[in-house]
Design a protein around this motif. Sequence first.
Motif, PDB file in Angstrom:
ATOM      1  N   ARG A  59      86.709  49.609  52.201  1.00 44.92           N
ATOM      2  CA  ARG A  59      86.204  50.248  51.165  1.00 44.92           C
ATOM      3  C   ARG A  59      85.290  49.232  50.375  1.00 44.92           C
ATOM      4  NH1 ARG A  59      91.994  51.184  49.665  1.00 44.92           N
ATOM      5  NH2 ARG A  59      92.368  53.215  50.881  1.00 44.92           N
ATOM      6  N   MET A  60      85.657  48.126  49.941  1.00 43.34           N
ATOM      7  CA  MET A  60      85.001  47.093  49.370  1.00 43.34           C
ATOM      8  C   MET A  60      83.738  46.820  50.012  1.00 43.34           C
ATOM      9  SD  MET A  60      84.881  45.605  46.485  1.00 43.34           S
ATOM     10  CE  MET A  60      86.615  45.663  46.015  1.00 43.34           C
ATOM     11  N   GLY A  61      83.607  46.870  51.423  1.00 44.32           N
ATOM     12  CA  GLY A  61      82.603  46.383  52.397  1.00 44.32           C
ATOM     13  C   GLY A  61      81.565  47.612  52.109  1.00 44.32           C
ATOM     14  N   PHE A  62      81.760  48.816  52.240  1.00 53.70           N
ATOM     15  CA  PHE A  62      80.902  49.802  51.876  1.00 53.70           C
ATOM     16  C   PHE A  62      80.127  49.881  50.625  1.00 53.70           C
ATOM     17  CE2 PHE A  62      83.475  52.312  55.103  1.00 53.70           C
ATOM     18  CZ  PHE A  62      82.510  52.397  55.975  1.00 53.70           C
ATOM     19  N   GLN A  63      81.071  49.331  49.674  1.00 52.24           N
ATOM     20  CA  GLN A  63      80.306  49.308  48.181  1.00 52.24           C
ATOM     21  C   GLN A  63      79.324  47.931  48.221  1.00 52.24           C
ATOM     22  OE1 GLN A  63      83.389  48.554  45.245  1.00 52.24           O
ATOM     23  NE2 GLN A  63      84.193  50.595  45.765  1.00 52.24           N
ATOM     24  N   VAL A  64      79.943  47.055  48.795  1.00 50.90           N
ATOM     25  CA  VAL A  64      78.882  45.811  48.709  1.00 50.90           C
ATOM     26  C   VAL A  64      77.818  46.053  49.668  1.00 50.90           C
ATOM     27  CG1 VAL A  64      78.766  43.472  49.456  1.00 50.90           C
ATOM     28  CG2 VAL A  64      80.572  43.971  48.447  1.00 50.90           C
ATOM     29  N   ALA A  65      77.811  46.851  50.930  1.00 53.10           N
ATOM     30  CA  ALA A  65      76.845  47.255  51.666  1.00 53.10           C
ATOM     31  C   ALA A  65      75.737  47.869  50.789  1.00 53.10           C
ATOM     32  CB  ALA A  65      76.965  47.696  53.007  1.00 53.10           C
ATOM     33  N   ASN A  66      76.230  48.896  50.014  1.00 53.47           N
ATOM     34  CA  ASN A  66      75.270  49.886  49.189  1.00 53.47           C
ATOM     35  C   ASN A  66      74.691  49.116  47.938  1.00 53.47           C
ATOM     36  OD1 ASN A  66      75.950  52.238  50.886  1.00 53.47           O
ATOM     37  ND2 ASN A  66      77.673  52.689  49.408  1.00 53.47           N
TER      38      ASN A  66
END
Length: 69
Positions: A59-66
């Motif tokens: 979940r956090m990875g998707f946020q950081v990637a965006n």
Amino acid sequence: MNTGEKIDYMIQCLKVAKEEYEYETERYKHECSEDYDWLNKHHITNKALIRENLRNVARMGFQVANEVK
């Protein structure tokens, strides 16, 4: 939380998941030894803990990637 803090959070989640997984593999390696009784009494592997930490990283990875531009 800034991007650096989010990455640190993901690293900590991965460390917890890895330690729990390594404990599980070590536990079953010694299943027939005397240590098994001690390990079984003092700690039970928490597979839900592993799953939830990996989900938090995703979940956090998707946020950081965006957020990365």
